[in-house]
Design an enzyme around this catalytic site. Structure first.
Site, PDB file in Angstrom:
ATOM      1  N   ASP A   1      44.538  80.598  22.372  1.00 16.16           N
ATOM      2  CA  ASP A   1      44.295  81.996  22.040  1.00 16.16           C
ATOM      3  C   ASP A   1      44.486  82.631  23.392  1.00 16.16           C
ATOM      4  O   ASP A   1      43.892  82.398  24.435  1.00 16.16           O
ATOM      5  CB  ASP A   1      43.132  82.109  21.597  1.00 16.16           C
ATOM      6  CG  ASP A   1      42.789  83.499  20.981  1.00 16.16           C
ATOM      7  OD1 ASP A   1      43.550  84.592  21.402  1.00 16.16           O
ATOM      8  OD2 ASP A   1      41.818  83.793  20.306  1.00 16.16           O
TER       9      ASP A   1
ATOM     10  N   SER B   1      39.647  87.845  14.624  1.00 15.40           N
ATOM     11  CA  SER B   1      39.512  88.757  15.669  1.00 15.40           C
ATOM     12  C   SER B   1      38.245  89.616  15.605  1.00 15.40           C
ATOM     13  O   SER B   1      37.188  89.129  15.603  1.00 15.40           O
ATOM     14  CB  SER B   1      40.825  89.321  15.624  1.00 15.40           C
ATOM     15  OG  SER B   1      41.167  90.102  17.177  1.00 15.40           O
TER      16      SER B   1
ATOM     17  N   HIS C   1      45.989  83.026  18.474  1.00 11.51           N
ATOM     18  CA  HIS C   1      44.794  83.953  18.173  1.00 11.51           C
ATOM     19  C   HIS C   1      44.935  84.157  16.449  1.00 11.51           C
ATOM     20  O   HIS C   1      43.871  84.217  15.834  1.00 11.51           O
ATOM     21  CB  HIS C   1      45.099  85.107  18.633  1.00 11.51           C
ATOM     22  CG  HIS C   1      43.992  86.157  18.518  1.00 11.51           C
ATOM     23  ND1 HIS C   1      42.650  85.940  18.797  1.00 11.51           N
ATOM     24  CD2 HIS C   1      43.797  87.327  17.796  1.00 11.51           C
ATOM     25  CE1 HIS C   1      41.898  86.860  18.548  1.00 11.51           C
ATOM     26  NE2 HIS C   1      42.762  87.903  17.782  1.00 11.51           N
TER      27      HIS C   1
END
Length: 416
Positions: A328, A234, A359
């Protein structure tokens, strides 16, 4: 008399175990349930329905689940498909050295759709899932501005070094560092905001801080240089890519579902400043479950206005492994990986792309977290992913990540 066992009884959290039930009647229908409580006392559980074979045995590695939290042949299904009793909770081990997750496995007669005080198991057992192997040492790091925890494998070393980064929730997350150290790497789990005396929010990406962290890691007598690796997910993947672009000592980078541009926070490094692309918060969607779908919040990276915010990946000298979840819902990580690869020198990068994965791609045997609450968000965030595809992606990508790091940093010694 029915009996259930988990073998081995104590294991690392990224390693498979065998669940075996014996002593049943032939063709008996049963419910197998696994559950644990996290450090806040929240319960996570999964259940699956099986029919015993002619020997009165059930083994999820050989017998497909008929239904429940999943169906089909998944040897680790009772762990892959754990879900919280309380919505929007993420299963996350905080104290990785002090205690394991304790998994309770229970056998019930027939189909148990819901729990009641009258439901007593035919058999039960408990197993431990650790995030550090025997002899792994955790060393708190408070050197200069740098805050984190260094995980060292047992033995004299020296060991290849890795910086481990997580995302926009901030704080210090250590479970991946512990597992990597258990495979022979010296790993610095690095906080960069919302931890101890670090800033409470991230206002800019100060690359000098991360350069200091690499120096702290490489100066340790048990860490082998001259190069090191970085792994990030991320926002941490965005940081990792910036480190690979500017810091020559970063020779191996694992990028998991991030971007290739500065978003929300500008990058500053010495006399350089790279502006950030602002988030388009007006495009956020609120799902039926009340979670925020932020996949449209990131502006089109191919638009000319985004060019000045691109991370200069053409400068990268080391190798980059891009790990992409195609389902995601936080951002279009596949597009960002492709755009980065197009600007990188040939042969410097590789993309692993997984249909159905969300994700939060984590080490194997971790359940899918498709949405959860995080610090600083007024609502839970949608991460995306389909449970079976996500579990397979975690199994495959972890093996590839370990191979990549061993190849680029030198084979790690002292695997546990």
């Amino acid at each position: 008399m029915a009996e259930v066992t988990v073998t081995p009884r104590s294991s690392l959290a990224d390693r498979p175990v065998r669940v075996h039930v014996r002593g049943l009647a032939p063709s008996q229908l049963i419910t197998l349930r696994a559950w644990l409580r996290d450090e806040q006392g929240e319960r996570f559980q999964a259940r699956a329905f099986f029919r015993a074979d002619a020997m009165g045995e059930v083994d999820p590695g050989y017998h497909p689940a008929l239904g429940g939290s999943y169906s089909g042949l998944y040897p680790m299904g009772l762990l892959w498909f754990l879900q919280p009793d309380t919505p929007f909770r993420r299963l996350l081990k905080r104290d990785v050295t002090g205690s394991p997750f304790r998994i309770h496995v229970e056998v019930f007669r027939g189909i148990l759709l819901a729990d009641g005080p009258q439901d007593q198991p035919l058999a039960s057992c408990e197993a431990e899932r650790w995030f550090v192997g025997a002899g792994v040492q955790r060393v708190p790091i408070r050197e200069g501005r740098v805050r984190g925890a260094l995980f060292l494998p047992p033995g004299p070393g020296p060991f290849p070094g890795i910086v481990d980064l997580f995302g926009g929730a901030g704080g210090l997350i250590e479970f991946r560092a512990g597992l990597l150290a258990s495979r022979g790497f010296a790993v610095l789990a690095l906080a960069f905001f919302a931890y101890e005396d670090l800033p409470s929010t991230m206002t800019q990406l100060d690359l000098g801080y991360f350069e200091e962290a690499t120096a702290v890691l490489l100066q340790h007598p048990k860490v082998r240089g001259p190069g090191l690796g970085v792994i990030g997910v991320s926002k941490g993947a965005e940081v990792a890519l910036a480190m690979a672009s500017f810091l020559p000592l970063v020779v191996a980078t694992v990028w998991i579902n991030g971007t290739a541009f500065l978003h929300g926070n500008p990058l500053v490094y010495r006399d350089l400043r790279i502006p950030a692309v602002p988030y388009g918060l007006e495009r956020v969607l609120i799902t039926e479950m009340g979670a925020l779908d932020s996949s449209a919040v990131f502006n089109d990276p191919q638009h000319p206005t985004s060019r000045s915010s691109a991370i200069p990946v053409e400068r990268i000298k080391g190798k980059v492994l891009f790990v992409v979840g195609e389902a995601d819902r936080s951002l279009n990580s596949k597009l960002f990986a492709r755009l980065a690869m197009a600007r990188m020198p040939p042969g410097q990068g590789r993309i692993l792309s997984y249909p159905g994965a969300g994700h939060l791609i984590e080490p194997p045997c971790s359940p899918l977290c498709s949405m959860s609450c995080i610090r600083g968000s007024p609502r839970p965030l949608l991460w995306g992913g389909e449970a079976k595809a996500h579990a397979r992606a975690q199994e495959h990508s972890w093996k590839e990540i370990i191979r990549f790091l061993e190849r680029e940093l030198g084979c790690a010694g002292g695997k546990l």
